[in-house]
Motif scaffolding. Structure first.
Motif, PDB file in Angstrom:
ATOM      1  N   ALA A  11       0.829  -1.275   0.264  1.00 22.56           N
ATOM      2  CA  ALA A  11       0.067  -0.091   0.090  1.00 22.56           C
ATOM      3  C   ALA A  11       0.870   1.301  -0.029  1.00 22.56           C
ATOM      4  O   ALA A  11       1.889   1.196   0.612  1.00 22.56           O
ATOM      5  CB  ALA A  11      -1.004  -0.112   1.275  1.00 22.56           C
ATOM      6  N   GLY A  12       0.484   2.336  -0.866  1.00 23.76           N
ATOM      7  CA  GLY A  12       1.428   3.591  -0.844  1.00 23.76           C
ATOM      8  C   GLY A  12       2.012   3.747  -2.133  1.00 23.76           C
ATOM      9  O   GLY A  12       2.852   4.663  -2.368  1.00 23.76           O
ATOM     10  N   ARG A  13       2.443   2.552  -2.679  1.00 22.07           N
ATOM     11  CA  ARG A  13       3.252   2.271  -4.099  1.00 22.07           C
ATOM     12  C   ARG A  13       2.427   2.635  -5.037  1.00 22.07           C
ATOM     13  O   ARG A  13       1.060   2.923  -5.169  1.00 22.07           O
ATOM     14  CB  ARG A  13       3.872   0.988  -4.105  1.00 22.07           C
ATOM     15  CG  ARG A  13       4.740   0.532  -2.933  1.00 22.07           C
ATOM     16  CD  ARG A  13       6.125   1.004  -2.963  1.00 22.07           C
ATOM     17  NE  ARG A  13       6.808   1.102  -3.691  1.00 22.07           N
ATOM     18  CZ  ARG A  13       7.976   0.444  -4.297  1.00 22.07           C
ATOM     19  NH1 ARG A  13       8.246  -0.645  -3.453  1.00 22.07           N
ATOM     20  NH2 ARG A  13       8.805   0.832  -5.149  1.00 22.07           N
ATOM     21  N   SER A  34      -6.700  -2.808  -6.859  1.00 21.05           N
ATOM     22  CA  SER A  34      -7.170  -4.002  -5.883  1.00 21.05           C
ATOM     23  C   SER A  34      -6.091  -3.982  -4.765  1.00 21.05           C
ATOM     24  O   SER A  34      -6.779  -4.706  -3.730  1.00 21.05           O
ATOM     25  CB  SER A  34      -7.811  -5.014  -6.329  1.00 21.05           C
ATOM     26  OG  SER A  34      -6.991  -5.872  -6.922  1.00 21.05           O
ATOM     27  N   LEU A  35      -4.982  -3.981  -5.096  1.00 16.16           N
ATOM     28  CA  LEU A  35      -3.923  -4.378  -4.168  1.00 16.16           C
ATOM     29  C   LEU A  35      -3.498  -3.144  -3.320  1.00 16.16           C
ATOM     30  O   LEU A  35      -2.582  -3.152  -2.468  1.00 16.16           O
ATOM     31  CB  LEU A  35      -2.847  -4.929  -4.858  1.00 16.16           C
ATOM     32  CG  LEU A  35      -2.919  -6.097  -5.546  1.00 16.16           C
ATOM     33  CD1 LEU A  35      -1.669  -6.605  -6.359  1.00 16.16           C
ATOM     34  CD2 LEU A  35      -3.242  -7.306  -4.645  1.00 16.16           C
ATOM     35  N   CYS A  36      -4.613  -2.185  -3.347  1.00 16.91           N
ATOM     36  CA  CYS A  36      -4.280  -0.869  -2.671  1.00 16.91           C
ATOM     37  C   CYS A  36      -3.171  -0.078  -3.018  1.00 16.91           C
ATOM     38  O   CYS A  36      -2.630   0.791  -2.192  1.00 16.91           O
ATOM     39  CB  CYS A  36      -4.351  -1.207  -0.977  1.00 16.91           C
ATOM     40  SG  CYS A  36      -5.687  -1.968  -0.421  1.00 16.91           S
ATOM     41  N   LEU A  37      -2.595  -0.312  -4.086  1.00 12.32           N
ATOM     42  CA  LEU A  37      -1.711   0.775  -4.848  1.00 12.32           C
ATOM     43  C   LEU A  37      -2.388   1.979  -5.259  1.00 12.32           C
ATOM     44  O   LEU A  37      -3.550   1.549  -5.845  1.00 12.32           O
ATOM     45  CB  LEU A  37      -0.738   0.063  -5.790  1.00 12.32           C
ATOM     46  CG  LEU A  37       0.405  -0.797  -5.260  1.00 12.32           C
ATOM     47  CD1 LEU A  37      -0.063  -1.967  -4.457  1.00 12.32           C
ATOM     48  CD2 LEU A  37       1.299  -1.254  -6.265  1.00 12.32           C
ATOM     49  N   ALA A  59     -12.407  -0.190  -7.667  1.00 13.67           N
ATOM     50  CA  ALA A  59     -11.732  -1.621  -7.451  1.00 13.67           C
ATOM     51  C   ALA A  59     -10.721  -1.198  -6.180  1.00 13.67           C
ATOM     52  O   ALA A  59     -10.284  -2.359  -5.898  1.00 13.67           O
ATOM     53  CB  ALA A  59     -10.834  -1.885  -8.839  1.00 13.67           C
ATOM     54  N   GLY A  60     -10.413  -0.093  -6.071  1.00 13.13           N
ATOM     55  CA  GLY A  60      -9.434   0.087  -4.886  1.00 13.13           C
ATOM     56  C   GLY A  60      -9.632   1.170  -3.939  1.00 13.13           C
ATOM     57  O   GLY A  60     -10.585   2.069  -4.244  1.00 13.13           O
ATOM     58  N   THR A  61      -8.462   1.506  -2.950  1.00 17.72           N
ATOM     59  CA  THR A  61      -8.934   2.811  -2.281  1.00 17.72           C
ATOM     60  C   THR A  61      -7.589   3.818  -2.546  1.00 17.72           C
ATOM     61  O   THR A  61      -7.706   4.852  -2.029  1.00 17.72           O
ATOM     62  CB  THR A  61      -8.604   2.303  -0.820  1.00 17.72           C
ATOM     63  OG1 THR A  61      -7.250   1.707  -0.695  1.00 17.72           O
ATOM     64  CG2 THR A  61      -9.474   1.273  -0.133  1.00 17.72           C
ATOM     65  N   GLY A  62      -6.850   3.782  -3.374  1.00 19.79           N
ATOM     66  CA  GLY A  62      -5.719   4.440  -3.703  1.00 19.79           C
ATOM     67  C   GLY A  62      -6.380   5.697  -4.691  1.00 19.79           C
ATOM     68  O   GLY A  62      -7.298   5.575  -5.157  1.00 19.79           O
ATOM     69  N   GLU A  63      -5.260   6.312  -5.111  1.00 17.57           N
ATOM     70  CA  GLU A  63      -5.582   7.476  -5.999  1.00 17.57           C
ATOM     71  C   GLU A  63      -5.416   6.947  -7.427  1.00 17.57           C
ATOM     72  O   GLU A  63      -4.559   5.944  -7.757  1.00 17.57           O
ATOM     73  CB  GLU A  63      -4.677   8.488  -5.860  1.00 17.57           C
ATOM     74  CG  GLU A  63      -5.095   9.250  -4.638  1.00 17.57           C
ATOM     75  CD  GLU A  63      -4.259  10.490  -4.450  1.00 17.57           C
ATOM     76  OE1 GLU A  63      -4.123  11.467  -5.386  1.00 17.57           O
ATOM     77  OE2 GLU A  63      -3.534  10.793  -3.569  1.00 17.57           O
ATOM     78  N   VAL A  64      -6.007   7.445  -8.463  1.00 16.33           N
ATOM     79  CA  VAL A  64      -5.935   7.009  -9.940  1.00 16.33           C
ATOM     80  C   VAL A  64      -5.551   8.599 -10.715  1.00 16.33           C
ATOM     81  O   VAL A  64      -6.399   9.471 -10.636  1.00 16.33           O
ATOM     82  CB  VAL A  64      -7.195   6.546 -10.444  1.00 16.33           C
ATOM     83  CG1 VAL A  64      -7.063   6.369 -11.921  1.00 16.33           C
ATOM     84  CG2 VAL A  64      -7.501   5.372  -9.769  1.00 16.33           C
ATOM     85  N   LEU A  65      -4.525   8.599 -11.364  1.00 17.82           N
ATOM     86  CA  LEU A  65      -3.810   9.705 -12.106  1.00 17.82           C
ATOM     87  C   LEU A  65      -3.948   9.174 -13.568  1.00 17.82           C
ATOM     88  O   LEU A  65      -3.668   8.323 -13.985  1.00 17.82           O
ATOM     89  CB  LEU A  65      -2.772  10.113 -11.780  1.00 17.82           C
ATOM     90  CG  LEU A  65      -2.013  11.248 -12.609  1.00 17.82           C
ATOM     91  CD1 LEU A  65      -2.607  12.554 -12.487  1.00 17.82           C
ATOM     92  CD2 LEU A  65      -0.601  11.458 -12.423  1.00 17.82           C
ATOM     93  N   THR A  66      -4.605   9.814 -14.453  1.00 19.98           N
ATOM     94  CA  THR A  66      -4.662   9.744 -15.821  1.00 19.98           C
ATOM     95  C   THR A  66      -3.671  10.474 -16.740  1.00 19.98           C
ATOM     96  O   THR A  66      -3.766  11.897 -16.341  1.00 19.98           O
ATOM     97  CB  THR A  66      -6.175   9.782 -16.394  1.00 19.98           C
ATOM     98  OG1 THR A  66      -6.613  11.108 -16.346  1.00 19.98           O
ATOM     99  CG2 THR A  66      -7.139   8.860 -15.629  1.00 19.98           C
TER     100      THR A  66
END
Length: 73
Positions: A11-13, A34-37, A59-66
């Motif tokens: 997580a955090g990567r 889904s792996l919290c990245l 799918a996850g809790t992390g941020e998504v940048l496009t």
């Protein structure tokens, strides 16, 4: 059967995926999320990026940048 994750998958990567708005790239981005990245996806078309980012966010809790880019050049 247990699955051991590589030490870099924590997580955090951040996972960076070109072609991340469709096909195998999108599937990989969803799995990474889904792996919290956090996830960065690059794709040619901005509309596809918006749709993919919403799906990846679910799918996850992390941020998504496009990033709109032509990776073939």
């Amino acid at each position: 059967m247990s699955t051991t994750m590589h030490a870099a998958i924590t997580a955090g990567r951040t996972g960076v995926i070109t072609g991340g708005a469709s096909g195998i790239g999108l599937a990989a981005a969803v799995r990474v999320a889904s792996l919290c990245l956090d996830v960065v996806i690059a794709y040619l078309y901005t509309a596809a990026l918006r749709v993919a980012a919403a799906r990846i966010s679910e799918a996850g809790t992390g941020e998504v940048l496009t990033v709109q880019t032509d990776a073939s050049r």
